[in-house]
Design an enzyme around this catalytic site. Structure first.
Site, PDB file in Angstrom:
ATOM      1  N   GLU B  54      89.617  -3.264  63.845  1.00 13.17           N
ATOM      2  CA  GLU B  54      90.354  -3.033  65.087  1.00 13.17           C
ATOM      3  C   GLU B  54      89.634  -3.520  66.334  1.00 13.17           C
ATOM      4  O   GLU B  54      90.220  -3.577  67.408  1.00 13.17           O
ATOM      5  CB  GLU B  54      90.774  -1.565  65.225  1.00 13.17           C
ATOM      6  N   ASN B  55      88.360  -3.863  66.194  1.00 14.86           N
ATOM      7  CA  ASN B  55      87.687  -4.410  67.369  1.00 14.86           C
ATOM      8  C   ASN B  55      88.016  -5.887  67.590  1.00 14.86           C
ATOM      9  O   ASN B  55      87.507  -6.483  68.542  1.00 14.86           O
ATOM     10  CB  ASN B  55      86.166  -4.196  67.285  1.00 14.86           C
TER      11      ASN B  55
END
Lengths: 236, 223
Positions: B54-55
């Protein structure tokens, strides 16, 4: 001629005043504009509201800014990290306010703020304690909570390449919050490892168009937080 | 309650292996920190799976061979990773468009508690002096099509983690589809916990005694 280049990090952050809201890019150390943060510590503005996904590590960069006592409020999704006790100590002593925001909601609040959208509805947090105090509405049979767009006075971000128009290109997962924070702040300051002449960046690969960026400052060999922490460095 | 029984049922690696068997060919998958991360290395050969972190990376590969890597190429646990051929980078809002917008097919997460209605608690003990930290967990359970959990069946004190109602603060209500524990694979069905499969050497009564809510056997285990 448009020339957004500023000679030094100190000059780039000189007008951040007491009480300013400052978005700081980075997810952990990736994308953390560490030289701009250190310049902000040197500059000494206080009562800041800082927006960042995390709370720094060790006693450099963001953790050092928190430790300096200049930050009164942190808007954040995950203020825990291995190897830093700075934020937990401030928090338990009641010396810093925390607004805890789920990561995707934080990103979308920033995106919305930059896009001129004051609020939006998201399914995230429905039925949890983080929903408290928020308006709930039902669309097509599903519940959503209202979240507010987020803007700031300044954004401090880090990229790999910039030109003097403020066009930016990032490095790998260091992109994270940079492009959206750039849109959501009145004044966006980008530190770039490389500043190239206008025209050199392929328009097809520019990630942040220069309209969102006010100042670029070259930091040729930016520090990596993990290196500083490994060496036990403390700023200042 | 019962004491920890490390030798019974599946090891952590075997739990990850079991979860990996259910990862479909061609799926986009987000794996949580810890045991869920290990699922990637056990996905059966012949299946192509794209991992999302998700980064801001789709097409995440394993950790770099050496300790070197790039400090700006990390996963959500802030560890250095690699990017596979065909990978892409994107900013955080786009990353959560993938999650919240229902584009990620599967996520595999850890848990503190799961209730029989599929409520998940995995972000906070709710203790007053704890520093709260939520990260992307609430977005993942709100948006990902199939939410799967890997967890020990009981806590270190022997208390069940599969319960009638979570006592810890929720990450999301009615979000979990399937649970892999050291003892069994269990689905959340219309009437609560449904046994899908027992770990080798473990019998139904053993699992039922260690489950804090009723546990049903349903014929034909794939829903």
């Amino acid at each position: 001629m448009i020339d957004k280049q500023v000679p030094t990090p100190a000059e780039a952050v000189a007008d951040i005043g007491d009480g300013a809201a400052v978005m700081i890019g980075g997810f952990g150390e990736a994308g953390s504009p560490i030289e701009l943060i250190h310049a902000l510590i040197d500059q000494g503005a206080s009562g800041l509201t800082v927006v960042n996904n995390n709370a720094g590590s060790g006693e450099v960069g963001l953790a050092a800014l928190l430790k300096s006592g200049q930050v009164s409020k942190l808007i954040c999704s995950f203020p825990k990290s291995a190897g830093s006790s700075v934020f937990p100590e401030l928090y338990r002593d009641g010396r810093i306010e925390l607004e805890l925001v789920p990561q995707g909601t934080l990103a979308e609040r920033i995106r919305a703020g930059g896009a001129g959208i004051p609020a939006f509805f998201t399914p995230t947090t429905v039925g949890t304690s983080l929903e408290e105090g928020k308006e709930r509405r039902t669309f097509d049979g599903r519940d959503y909570v209202m979240e507010l767009g987020l803007t700031a006075d300044f954004a401090l971000i880090r990229c790999s390449h910039a030109d003097c128009h403020g066009n930016l290109v990032y490095n790998k997962t260091a992109r994270n919050f940079g492009p959206i924070m750039a849109t959501a702040a009145s004044t966006t300051v980008a530190q770039a490892a490389n500043i190239v002449v206008v025209g050199e960046l392929d328009p097809e690969v520019v990630v942040t168009p220069g309209i969102f960026v006010d100042r670029v400052v070259q930091v040729e060999n930016p520090a990596h937080e993990s290196d500083l922490v490994a060496r036990g460095e403390v700023y200042p | 309650m019962t004491s920890p029984e490390e030798s019974v049922g599946w090891s952590r690696e075997e739990m990850a292996q079991r979860a990996a068997r259910d990862i479909e060919n061609g799926s986009y998958v987000n794996l949580g920190i810890g045991i869920p991360e290990r699922v990637a290395k056990y996905v059966p050969e012949g299946r192509e799976v794209i991992y999302h972190t998700e980064n801001g990376l789709l097409g995440m590969g394993p950790a770099p061979e050496s300790d070197e890597g790039d400090p700006e190429l990390i996963n959500a646990g802030k560890r250095r990773v690699t990017a596979v051929p065909g990978a892409s980078y994107f900013h955080h809002a786009d990353s959560f468009v993938m999650i919240r917008g229902g584009h990620i097919d599967v996520c595999v997460l850890g848990a503190m508690q799961v209730s029989e209605s599929g409520d998940l608690a995995n972000w906070s003990t709710g203790e007053p002096d704890a520093v709260p930290a939520v990260g992307g967990a609430m977005d993942l359970v709100a948006g990902v099509g199939s939410v799967r959990v890997i967890t020990q069946h009981c806590t270190k004190n022997g208390d069940p983690k599969l319960v009638e109602a979570c006592s810890f603060p929720l990450t999301g209500p009615a979000v979990v589809n399937r649970i892999y524990t050291d003892l069994a694979v269990i689905d959340i069905g219309p009437e609560g916990f449904q046994l899908v499969e027992l770990a080798p050497g473990v019998d139904f009564e053993y699992v039922r005694e260690r489950t804090g809510a009723s546990l049903a056997i349903i014929d034909g285990h794939w829903r």
